[in-house]
Scaffold this active site. Structure first.
Site, mmCIF file in Angstrom:
data_model
loop_
_atom_site.group_PDB
_atom_site.id
_atom_site.type_symbol
_atom_site.label_atom_id
_atom_site.label_comp_id
_atom_site.label_asym_id
_atom_site.label_seq_id
_atom_site.Cartn_x
_atom_site.Cartn_y
_atom_site.Cartn_z
ATOM 1 N N LYS A 112 0.836 -1.197 0.000
ATOM 2 C CA LYS A 112 0.000 0.000 0.000
ATOM 3 C C LYS A 112 0.876 1.253 0.000
ATOM 4 C CE LYS A 112 -3.874 1.886 2.719
ATOM 5 N NZ LYS A 112 -4.741 1.618 3.888
ATOM 6 N N SER B 151 -9.291 1.907 2.910
ATOM 7 C CA SER B 151 -8.388 2.698 2.099
ATOM 8 C C SER B 151 -7.379 1.879 1.306
ATOM 9 C CB SER B 151 -7.643 3.692 2.998
ATOM 10 O OG SER B 151 -6.908 3.011 3.999
ATOM 11 N N SER C 79 -9.905 -0.786 6.805
ATOM 12 C CA SER C 79 -9.261 -0.509 5.521
ATOM 13 C C SER C 79 -8.595 -1.701 4.858
ATOM 14 C CB SER C 79 -8.229 0.614 5.687
ATOM 15 O OG SER C 79 -8.880 1.836 5.939
#
Length: 515
Positions: free
Chosen positions: A113, A188, A212
């Site tokens: 990420k 996210s 997330s």
């Protein structure tokens, strides 16, 4: 400082230039590369260790498929194929010369990420204001993964600030759902969810402070784990709300194969991350916990199901577990609304100031919605004093004790002599919704507030025949009515730590046996 739009244009061009130009084509992967990218993590590692497949060809295969995925769903941020192939060549050379693998993740490509710093690369995290912000060293997790033999090869898209359950920013744009582009991939860690779902990565690392990891994994049909605080090292990564450590964000795996969850966690915690990160928990992999020594060694488990009105996947899971000989009881949640509210109040206590300071560098606009129109939500600064924040933290502490007592009291109804072994519940009140409509994270945030480890596992996808809208009925509240009115089966079509890992394997095996 150039205007933020000029920074974005220059960054996008550099991203395009980082893709090998002969990979921007159809029919990119050959038959062997397709086989490699369709292989589960455990089998990949076996074939890499035996030199049946080299690290170079496995890295090349996933890099190509990641580029294909990116052209479909805009899921990548940093693309560093040359660096990854150089790392893969080192691993192949080591295995050839010594006959030994470097570590438990030898040759495995891993995506990250876009907040996990890699030396020499920018870490933008959805902010135009962070373009040009190059890391001078790796995040601790990157060092651990490299020590274990992994090959970091791409980073993935996120929302501006990370504090959204969808993935959109002004630098890289939107990452839609790979199964239905009119729906969200979640957030996210939405870039990771979309990339792994399209098998452009065998294993990705996301982060989770309110859902997330679990939300994009559920929306994209993946296995994942939200570990408990401090189990996976976080030091050296970027984040929003840094300094807030009452409800910390955690890193965890996202993968197409349940084997990948165990492989990742066992490798990372056995690398002794507490020697590199002072906040990492000093606890190696515990095989007794994995074998469910405190849960009858996995025999005759009792699962609690927390129902949501009309969720078909829970009915399927319950039937599969009962068929496998396990008991299922209804889970009676307590104070979930309070847990959600107090957790979010802690997380957003200074969020507006944090975001304003970051974006003021270039004057980039703060994204006010993930929708395609002008409505939506954004965490707001509650403007509370330090004393008021302490009271919130105290309330959370007391509520965690109440929840523990509530769980322990279930021993009287399970028939096993133990409390409920695990809770099964939805990740969201819906399957992957249209862009801008994912505004409810209560099903995930409560477990962050409680700090309970949680996995996700795929069960089924929306079927417009089986999953028609229920007749009008009484609603819990306005949000319940909103979800009911938003749902359209055609619009939603195709939306898909040791003990908790093992119990997920048991649930997954029960589901597989019924297919």
């Amino acid at each position: 400082m150039p205007h933020w739009t000029a920074l974005v244009a220059e960054k996008k061009q550099r991203q395009l230039n980082s893709i090998p130009q002969d990979w921007l084509t159809c029919g990119l992967l050959n038959a062997r590369e397709i086989e490699i990218t369709n292989t589960s993590v455990d089998v990949l590692l076996e074939r890499l260790a035996s030199a049946e497949w080299t690290a170079i060809e496995v890295t090349t295969a996933f890099s190509k498929r990641a580029i294909v995925a990116h052209q479909l769903v805009n899921c990548l941020t940093e693309i560093f194929v040359d660096r990854a192939l150089a790392r893969a060549a080192e691993l192949d050379d080591h295995l050839k010369k010594t006959g030994k693998i470097v570590g438990p993740l030898h040759g495995l490509p891993i995506s990250l990420k876009d907040q996990i710093c890699i030396k020499g690369l920018e870490t933008i995290m959805g902010y135009a204001s962070w373009i040009g912000k190059y890391a001078d060293k790796n995040a601790v997790l990157v060092d651990v993964l490299i020590e274990c033999g992994a090959v970091p090869f791409v980073r993935t898209n996120v929302p501006q600030t990370l504090m959204w359950p969808e993935s959109f920013n002004s630098v890289f744009g939107r990452t839609p759902n790979p199964y239905n582009r009119s729906l969200t991939s979640g957030g996210s860690s939405g870039g990771e969810g979309a990339l792994v779902a399209l098998k452009g990565s065998p294993l990705g690392v996301g982060s989770d402070i309110g859902g997330s990891i679990r939300i994009p994994s559920a929306f994209c049909g993946l296995y994942s784990l939200r570990p408990s605080y401090g189990r996976v090292p976080y030091c050296g990564a970027l984040n929003s709300l840094e300094g807030q450590d009452s409800v910390p964000s955690v890193f965890g795996p996202m993968t197409n194969s349940l084997s990948g969850v165990k492989v990742f966690m066992k490798a990372v915690v056995n690398a002794k991350p507490w020697l590199k990160d002072p906040l990492a928990v000093r606890k190696k992999w515990d095989e007794d916990e994995y074998n469910l020594a405190d849960h009858g060694y996995g025999k005759d488990l009792c699962f609690g199901i927390m129902w949501d009105d009309g969720v078909r996947s829970l009915e399927i899971t319950k039937a599969a577990l009962q068929k496998a000989g396990h008991k299922v009881v209804d889970w009676k949640p307590i104070k979930h609304r309070l847990l959600q509210q107090v957790t979010m109040d802690i997380l957003t206590a200074a969020s507006t100031e944090d975001i304003m300071i970051t974006t003021s560098v270039t004057g980039e606009p703060i994204i006010a919605t993930m929708e395609l129109d002008d409505t939506g939500f954004r965490p707001q600064n509650s403007g509370i004093t330090a004393y008021q924040l302490w009271q919130l933290q105290k309330l959370r502490q007391n509520t965690r004790k109440e929840y523990l007592d509530h769980w322990e009291a279930t021993a009287s109804e399970t028939g096993t002599g133990r409390p409920v072994d695990a809770i099964i519940c939805p990740v969201a009140a819906y399957a992957a919704p249209p862009h801008g409509k994912n505004s409810y994270t209560n099903y995930t945030t409560v477990w962050n507030g409680l700090d309970y480890p949680a996995t996700t596992f795929p069960v089924t996808t929306v079927d417009s025949t089986l999953d028609g809208q229920e007749p009008p009925h009484g609603f819990y509240d306005d949000f319940d009515q909103y979800v009911y009115e938003m749902y359209d089966p055609e619009k939603f079509k195709n939306a898909p730590e040791e003990a908790v890992i093992k119990m997920t394997e048991i649930v997954d095996a029960a589901l597989t046996a019924t297919k």
